[in-house]
Design a protein around this motif. Structure first.
Motif, PDB file in Angstrom:
ATOM      1  N   LEU A  71     -40.567 -10.435  54.363  1.00  0.00           N
ATOM      2  CA  LEU A  71     -40.170 -10.956  53.060  1.00  0.00           C
ATOM      3  C   LEU A  71     -38.863 -10.337  52.600  1.00  0.00           C
ATOM      4  O   LEU A  71     -37.963 -11.045  52.127  1.00  0.00           O
ATOM      5  CB  LEU A  71     -41.272 -10.691  52.034  1.00  0.00           C
ATOM      6  N   ASN A  72     -38.722  -9.038  52.731  1.00  0.00           N
ATOM      7  CA  ASN A  72     -37.471  -8.394  52.321  1.00  0.00           C
ATOM      8  C   ASN A  72     -36.293  -8.875  53.164  1.00  0.00           C
ATOM      9  O   ASN A  72     -35.181  -9.043  52.651  1.00  0.00           O
ATOM     10  CB  ASN A  72     -37.616  -6.872  52.395  1.00  0.00           C
ATOM     11  N   ARG A  73     -36.533  -9.120  54.444  1.00  0.00           N
ATOM     12  CA  ARG A  73     -35.474  -9.682  55.296  1.00  0.00           C
ATOM     13  C   ARG A  73     -35.051 -11.051  54.764  1.00  0.00           C
ATOM     14  O   ARG A  73     -33.855 -11.351  54.646  1.00  0.00           O
ATOM     15  CB  ARG A  73     -35.966  -9.801  56.742  1.00  0.00           C
TER      16      ARG A  73
ATOM     17  N   ASN B 293     -29.000 -12.483  49.341  1.00  0.00           N
ATOM     18  CA  ASN B 293     -28.154 -11.291  49.442  1.00  0.00           C
ATOM     19  C   ASN B 293     -28.700 -10.173  48.552  1.00  0.00           C
ATOM     20  O   ASN B 293     -27.946  -9.363  48.009  1.00  0.00           O
ATOM     21  CB  ASN B 293     -26.708 -11.623  49.046  1.00  0.00           C
ATOM     22  N   LEU B 294     -30.018 -10.155  48.393  1.00  0.00           N
ATOM     23  CA  LEU B 294     -30.645  -9.142  47.548  1.00  0.00           C
ATOM     24  C   LEU B 294     -30.484  -7.760  48.166  1.00  0.00           C
ATOM     25  O   LEU B 294     -30.697  -7.578  49.374  1.00  0.00           O
ATOM     26  CB  LEU B 294     -32.132  -9.449  47.379  1.00  0.00           C
ATOM     27  N   ASP B 295     -30.102  -6.793  47.351  1.00  0.00           N
ATOM     28  CA  ASP B 295     -30.003  -5.404  47.801  1.00  0.00           C
ATOM     29  C   ASP B 295     -31.425  -4.853  47.898  1.00  0.00           C
ATOM     30  O   ASP B 295     -31.981  -4.354  46.929  1.00  0.00           O
ATOM     31  CB  ASP B 295     -29.176  -4.591  46.798  1.00  0.00           C
ATOM     32  N   VAL B 296     -32.006  -4.974  49.094  1.00  0.00           N
ATOM     33  CA  VAL B 296     -33.417  -4.600  49.260  1.00  0.00           C
ATOM     34  C   VAL B 296     -33.598  -3.086  49.359  1.00  0.00           C
ATOM     35  O   VAL B 296     -34.739  -2.607  49.375  1.00  0.00           O
ATOM     36  CB  VAL B 296     -34.029  -5.291  50.492  1.00  0.00           C
TER      37      VAL B 296
ATOM     38  N   ALA C 171     -24.926 -15.008  49.874  1.00  0.00           N
ATOM     39  CA  ALA C 171     -25.966 -14.832  50.888  1.00  0.00           C
ATOM     40  C   ALA C 171     -25.628 -15.591  52.169  1.00  0.00           C
ATOM     41  O   ALA C 171     -24.978 -16.642  52.144  1.00  0.00           O
ATOM     42  CB  ALA C 171     -27.315 -15.304  50.348  1.00  0.00           C
ATOM     43  N   HIS C 172     -26.105 -15.071  53.277  1.00  0.00           N
ATOM     44  CA  HIS C 172     -25.875 -15.685  54.591  1.00  0.00           C
ATOM     45  C   HIS C 172     -26.365 -17.131  54.621  1.00  0.00           C
ATOM     46  O   HIS C 172     -25.730 -18.009  55.215  1.00  0.00           O
ATOM     47  CB  HIS C 172     -26.589 -14.869  55.669  1.00  0.00           C
ATOM     48  N   ASP C 173     -27.502 -17.419  53.979  1.00  0.00           N
ATOM     49  CA  ASP C 173     -28.118 -18.742  54.042  1.00  0.00           C
ATOM     50  C   ASP C 173     -27.697 -19.680  52.925  1.00  0.00           C
ATOM     51  O   ASP C 173     -28.166 -20.824  52.870  1.00  0.00           O
ATOM     52  CB  ASP C 173     -29.651 -18.612  54.025  1.00  0.00           C
ATOM     53  N   PHE C 174     -26.810 -19.220  52.042  1.00  0.00           N
ATOM     54  CA  PHE C 174     -26.357 -20.088  50.959  1.00  0.00           C
ATOM     55  C   PHE C 174     -25.546 -21.246  51.532  1.00  0.00           C
ATOM     56  O   PHE C 174     -24.662 -21.066  52.353  1.00  0.00           O
ATOM     57  CB  PHE C 174     -25.505 -19.317  49.946  1.00  0.00           C
ATOM     58  N   GLY C 175     -25.858 -22.447  51.086  1.00  0.00           N
ATOM     59  CA  GLY C 175     -25.163 -23.627  51.584  1.00  0.00           C
ATOM     60  C   GLY C 175     -25.870 -24.293  52.740  1.00  0.00           C
ATOM     61  O   GLY C 175     -25.506 -25.403  53.132  1.00  0.00           O
ATOM     62  N   THR C 176     -26.878 -23.613  53.302  1.00  0.00           N
ATOM     63  CA  THR C 176     -27.665 -24.217  54.385  1.00  0.00           C
ATOM     64  C   THR C 176     -29.133 -24.242  53.965  1.00  0.00           C
ATOM     65  O   THR C 176     -29.637 -25.260  53.511  1.00  0.00           O
ATOM     66  CB  THR C 176     -27.491 -23.437  55.707  1.00  0.00           C
TER      67      THR C 176
END
Length: 232
Positions: free
Chosen positions: A97-99, A106-109, A154-159
């Motif tokens: 989940l944190n990953r 892009n949460l600072d986990v 975030a890496h997944d933003f836009g996808t």
């Protein structure tokens, strides 16, 4: 020439192995954490999602009590949902989940890790053999604003994710616009039920308030009002 992906002909590309998890499930069963190891659940897939929120006394337009700032996402498939996703083989639920929260928001986990203390509820979809584990992470208002701003990086933003937004946890003067109208949208999995359960679990809304919101219906314009608006 029409793109085959736009025709609804079953084209999924690399999503083919997991797309069925996004399809509607007719039944979700509440499962106590102590039962997760039972033989009948062996081989099930696990997913984790998180509601990130801040409590607030703010009033929207100086009228409507905001109650809390809660973040949700517009997903790649057009549904609304909470950040998170499928737990990979070899991962425990919290690590996965944190990953996912890092990849999608892009949460600072390291600063805001989701922990066991944040656990809320688990559901199981028998038809998919899928567990949905739900958590709630409370942060300050200033921290939530930073999380919102960082989500676009975030890496997944836009996808996988197309935007983060706040929920309107108030009902407007016609008894429908606001939260009741928001609940009429389409949600992935049982995200709508997770939201309503967690609002009560966190004492953000009472069960009576939730029942009233769920039962609200749009107010139709009278014939006179409709004619007046048409001729304006």
């Amino acid at each position: 020439m029409t793109d085959m992906a736009e025709t609804g002909d079953g084209s999924w590309g690399h999503l083919a192995e997991t797309e069925h998890f996004g399809r509607a499930c007719t039944k979700y069963v509440l499962v106590p954490k102590a039962d997760l190891g039972l033989p009948k659940y062996c081989g099930s897939t696990h997913a984790g999602h998180c509601l990130i929120f801040s409590r607030t006394e703010e009033k929207i337009f100086g009228i409507y009590q905001a109650r809390a700032l809660i973040l949700m996402q517009l997903r790649f498939d057009g549904y609304m949902g909470f950040p998170g996703g499928i737990i990979n083989d070899g991962e425990d639920i919290l690590s996965g989940l944190n990953r996912e929260l890092f990849e999608e928001m892009n949460l600072d986990v390291l600063k805001h890790p989701v922990k066991e203390d944040h656990y809320v509820i688990t559901h199981w979809c028998p038809s998919k053999k899928l567990f949905l584990h739900f958590y709630a992470l409370e942060v300050s208002i200033d921290e939530l604003k930073v999380i919102e701003a960082e989500a676009i990086k975030a890496h997944d933003f836009g996808t996988e994710t197309l935007g983060t937004f706040r929920l309107p946890l108030y009902t407007m003067g016609d008894g429908y616009r606001g939260f009741p109208a928001f609940l009429s949208h389409s949600y992935v999995g049982n995200a709508r039920e997770q939201l309503l359960y967690t609002l009560q679990h966190l004492s953000i809304m009472t069960s009576e308030e939730i029942d009233k919101v769920v039962g609200a219906r749009p107010v139709q314009m009278s014939i006179e009002e409709n004619e007046e608006e048409t001729h304006m």
